[in-house]
Design a protein around this motif. Structure first.
Motif, PDB file in Angstrom:
ATOM      1  N   PRO A  57       0.948  -1.231   0.046  1.00 11.51           N
ATOM      2  CA  PRO A  57       0.100   0.027  -0.069  1.00 11.51           C
ATOM      3  C   PRO A  57       0.910   1.452   0.115  1.00 11.51           C
ATOM      4  O   PRO A  57       0.492   2.367  -0.443  1.00 11.51           O
ATOM      5  N   ASP A  58       2.174   1.242   0.489  1.00 14.23           N
ATOM      6  CA  ASP A  58       3.025   2.339   0.798  1.00 14.23           C
ATOM      7  C   ASP A  58       4.056   2.306  -0.405  1.00 14.23           C
ATOM      8  O   ASP A  58       4.776   3.243  -0.152  1.00 14.23           O
ATOM      9  N   GLY A  59       3.992   1.209  -1.351  1.00 12.04           N
ATOM     10  CA  GLY A  59       5.007   1.292  -2.352  1.00 12.04           C
ATOM     11  C   GLY A  59       6.144   0.679  -1.701  1.00 12.04           C
ATOM     12  O   GLY A  59       6.299   0.053  -0.648  1.00 12.04           O
ATOM     13  N   CYS A  60       7.520   0.882  -2.375  1.00  3.92           N
ATOM     14  CA  CYS A  60       8.835   0.502  -1.963  1.00  3.92           C
ATOM     15  C   CYS A  60       9.383   1.474  -0.757  1.00  3.92           C
ATOM     16  O   CYS A  60       9.107   2.563  -1.141  1.00  3.92           O
ATOM     17  N   VAL A  61      10.064   0.982   0.280  1.00  2.00           N
ATOM     18  CA  VAL A  61      10.554   1.572   1.055  1.00  2.00           C
ATOM     19  C   VAL A  61      11.779   2.293   0.714  1.00  2.00           C
ATOM     20  O   VAL A  61      12.301   3.463   1.417  1.00  2.00           O
ATOM     21  N   LEU A  62      12.358   1.766  -0.541  1.00  2.00           N
ATOM     22  CA  LEU A  62      13.538   2.231  -0.917  1.00  2.00           C
ATOM     23  C   LEU A  62      13.162   3.161  -2.156  1.00  2.00           C
ATOM     24  O   LEU A  62      12.238   2.932  -2.953  1.00  2.00           O
ATOM     25  N   PRO A  63      14.115   4.282  -2.538  1.00  3.18           N
ATOM     26  CA  PRO A  63      13.977   4.846  -3.902  1.00  3.18           C
ATOM     27  C   PRO A  63      14.434   4.052  -4.844  1.00  3.18           C
ATOM     28  O   PRO A  63      15.195   3.071  -4.663  1.00  3.18           O
TER      29      PRO A  63
END
Length: 753
Positions: free
Chosen positions: A721-727
């Motif tokens: 839901p929040d996407g990937c935690v890394l760029p």
């Protein structure tokens, strides 16, 4: 004299001083646990003596109430001479990481079996009962310890007050407050061999254990040109236990630090004694676990094994370069080299005992890659290997190595009457049957098994005793099978790179050839009783059976004598197929992959999404679109036990997973991009914590990371839901199809045969 190191020991379990003597026993009997440059030791003799005093140069054993009072201060084992010495079998259990599956040996209970007592004496190297562990080149007669100690005592009493003070832990010239009992051991320290380190000469030491004062002194011996042996004063050191108020300390002292000569093997540098040995002794002293396994290589000569292993390792090292199988070549090559070295020494000593000249023949049942068969055959032992599935490497051995493809089913057609030894090296479903096949092949047939996977007579082994580890219980089961078949079964630990390294050996029978008929009835009754019924107590063979038609429902002679319909039906089926027990299934010829890797991709994705949904506490997952931008903290979810996850999954999904090895846990581990499974629990992997770990990886692993970079879509980018935690530039997975790179196919090295 100088103290080179001291360690404070916290003892919340109140294990000291007994734990100290347990730790000393490990260093005394198995120094290779700490010093990896040693192969092991041989205990040549042990005596209990009185302390040397100025007015009495000789020695006399301490007896009476005073001796019994001191004996209660620590775990001990009575030596054959009647004295009391620190127990050689009370060392702490050293885990796989600390000692390698297991460099420890068991504590023998009171009322032990006479054969076990004899084995314990053999392992301890007790005088009067020399075993295989004490046999080797240049053996020391046990009587030499008496003469050596007499000479050393006279030198102390006659003019060496410094050494006397060092032994007593008191100031020079003083005497102990009370007559002290000493446990004196003569041991031979055996260095390890290597390609750049030829076999160094074994070194002998006198080890003096003073329980009353809490000291252990190591006195190296040297031999002059005339063959006279005396104590070498330069490399004398001592381990000492002391207590100040309520705190315990372990110290290491060197008698003459300025004369210490380090050879880098038997006598390391003083810094090693402090940084390595002292730290281990302090840790072992407060470890309360005890192992249920014998010491390593307890049934053969360690010196002969070391020489043979190094010779075979050098001779067959090129097998690593041409290994065509997908398995790890170094592990399998060097493991089979070590097993072959053990068997060659075992058989060499057997020929010496029996006065034989011809080398023993063998059959390896379930031989796998066949390397063990190849080595033994090349070293002159006639034999062959049989396995249900042919391996690619078989073609490289040559015609002198006889390997056959075929299934072995336990019946009268698969007997080996002309073979001396049957071998079961990780033989899986055949393991419990090998003692039976050996017993029925001929009276002179022996067996060697190295159990690995847990199989009973007709399938997977079912645990019956939760107080033991599964491995220990299974070894006891195989030993029970051997006893029920009429073998004296011995146990030993091999020195191999495996956690399953305990072997069981049946070399002799418990009955005469005339008793074969009645013994075979007993075997049959025992095998039939193992069809899902209680087993007899470990270490005891079943009682003689009644007629087969009258075997009770419980499978024991004293059970109710009613017909057992299941046993009768199974027996009829077995007789029709000439089987010894119906229900046995040999391994399939085509090896099935059951590690969840062959499951349909959509099924795997469904399980991953369901488990992730549970861990994220029901938050809606994305189904493939890019994540919505949000300023809230990234949701890393919670942690659930595997049992909790399984309880919430669909029943049909669980049934499908159970057909795979490892089931749910294996599938989650395979999807390591999404999950982390640790100690029976699973949680969402946070890739922010992975970056420091990857930077510490070895070069080879970092290369794999770089080759796999951006070759797969990031699951978090697509589903979290929040996407990937890394760029995007910091994530090893592709954030969308535009970032995908084609996977690199690794180039295989060309094999040179």
């Amino acid at each position: 004299m100088a103290e080179v190191g001291r360690a404070a020991v916290r003892d919340p379990g109140a294990l000291l001083p007994g734990g100290f003597w347990a730790a000393v026993a490990v260093w005394l009997e198995r120094p290779q646990v700490a010093n990896k440059r040693l192969c092991g030791v041989r205990l040549d003799a042990r005596r209990s003596v009185g302390f040397p005093r100025a007015e009495a140069c000789g020695h006399s054993p301490i007896t009476g109430p005073q001796q019994e009072e001191r004996a209660a201060a620590r775990p001990c084992l009575r030596s054959p001479s009647g004295g009391l010495g620190p127990g050689p079998s009370t060392g702490p259990e050293l885990g796989t990481a600390g000692r390698g599956p297991e460099e420890s040996q068991p504590r023998l209970p009171q009322g032990e079996d006479p054969r076990e007592a004899a084995a314990a004496a053999q392992l301890a190297g007790c005088p009067g009962q020399p075993g295989k562990a004490g046999v080797g080149e240049g053996d020391f007669p046990a009587s030499d310890l008496d003469s050596l100690w007499d000479a050393f005592s006279r030198s102390l009493a006659g003019g060496n007050p410094e050494m006397l003070a060092f032994l007593t832990g008191s100031r020079a010239g003083s005497q102990p407050e009370a007559p002290s009992e000493l446990d004196v051991v003569l041991r031979t320290v055996i260095p390890k061999t290597g390609p750049h380190c030829p076999l160094a000469a074994p070194r002998r030491e006198i080890v003096v254990q003073d329980v009353l004062n809490g000291t252990v002194t190591f006195l190296p011996l040297e031999e002059d040109d005339r063959g006279n042996v005396k104590v070498e004063m330069s490399n004398v050191y001592q381990v000492r236990l002391s207590q100040s108020q309520e705190e315990w300390f372990i110290s290491i002292l060197i008698f003459c630090p300025e004369k210490w000569h380090s050879d880098g093997i038997v006598y390391p540098k003083p810094t090693w004694l402090v940084e390595e040995l002292l730290a281990r002794l302090a840790r072992w002293s407060v470890e309360s676990k005890r192992s249920g396994f014998k010491s390593t290589l307890s049934l053969i000569s360690i010196i002969k094994y070391s020489k043979t292993y190094q010779m075979l390792k050098e001779k067959y090292k090129d097998m690593v370069k041409v290994w065509p199988e997908v398995t790890d070549p170094e592990k399998f090559v060097y493991e089979d080299v070590a097993i072959a070295a053990y068997l060659l020494i075992l058989w060499e000593e057997e020929r010496a005992e029996r006065g034989l000249t011809a080398k023993q023949s063998f059959v390896d049942l379930g031989c796998g890659n066949g390397l063990l068969v190849h080595i033994l055959s090349t070293e002159g032992h006639p034999g062959r290997g049989i396995d249900v599935r042919r391996r690619k490497i078989w073609d490289t051995y040559g015609p002198q190595t006889c390997l056959e493809e075929g299934a072995i089913t336990p019946n009268d057609k698969n007997l080996f009457p002309d073979v001396d030894w049957l071998i079961g090296n990780h033989s899986d479903e055949l393991t419990p049957w090998i003692p039976v096949i050996a017993a029925r092949s001929s009276y002179g047939c022996r067996f060697f098994v190295l159990p690995c996977c847990f199989f009973g007579f007709t399938g997977k082994y079912s645990r019956r005793q939760s107080r033991k580890t599964q491995y220990r219980e299974y070894l006891d089961f195989i030993m029970e099978v051997g006893l029920a078949c009429g073998f004296h079964v011995e146990e030993d630990c091999l020195r191999i790179p495996s956690t399953k390294r305990v072997c069981l050996i049946g070399k002799s029978r418990t009955y005469s050839p005339a008793g074969e008929g009645s013994m075979d009835e007993q075997r049959t009754q025992y095998i039939n009783s193992r069809r899902g019924r209680p087993m007899s107590p470990p270490g005891k063979a079943p009682a003689p059976p009644p007629p087969r038609a009258a075997v009770g429902r419980a499978g024991h002679p004293d059970g109710p004598q009613a017909p057992d319909a299941e046993a009768a039906e199974g027996g009829a089926e077995a007789r029709a197929n000439q089987l010894w027990l119906s229900g046995f299934q040999p391994r399939e010829k085509a090896e099935r992959v059951r590690n969840c890797a062959t499951l349909p991709r959509d099924f795997i994705d469904q399980v991953v999404l369901q488990v992730a949904h549970l861990l994220l506490d029901g938050e809606q997952l994305n189904t493939g679109s890019a994540p919505s931008s949000s300023s809230k903290a990234w949701n890393r979810g919670g942690s659930l036990s595997l049992a909790e996850v399984a309880h919430k999954l669909d029943r049909g999904m669980l049934q499908r997973l159970k057909r795979e090895c490892g089931g749910l846990q294996t599938l989650l581990r395979n999807n390591h991009q999404v999950f982390e499974v640790l100690n029976g629990s699973v949680h969402i992997r946070d890739w922010r914590e992975e970056k420091p770990h990857r930077q510490q990886c070895p070069e080879a692993k970092r290369k794999l990371f770089s080759e796999a970079f951006k070759t797969r879509i990031c699951w978090f980018f697509s589903h979290h839901p929040d996407g990937c935690v890394l760029p995007s530039d910091g994530c090893p997975f592709a954030h969308g199809p535009a970032e995908l790179r084609p996977p690199q196919t690794p180039k295989r090295q060309k094999q040179v045969l």
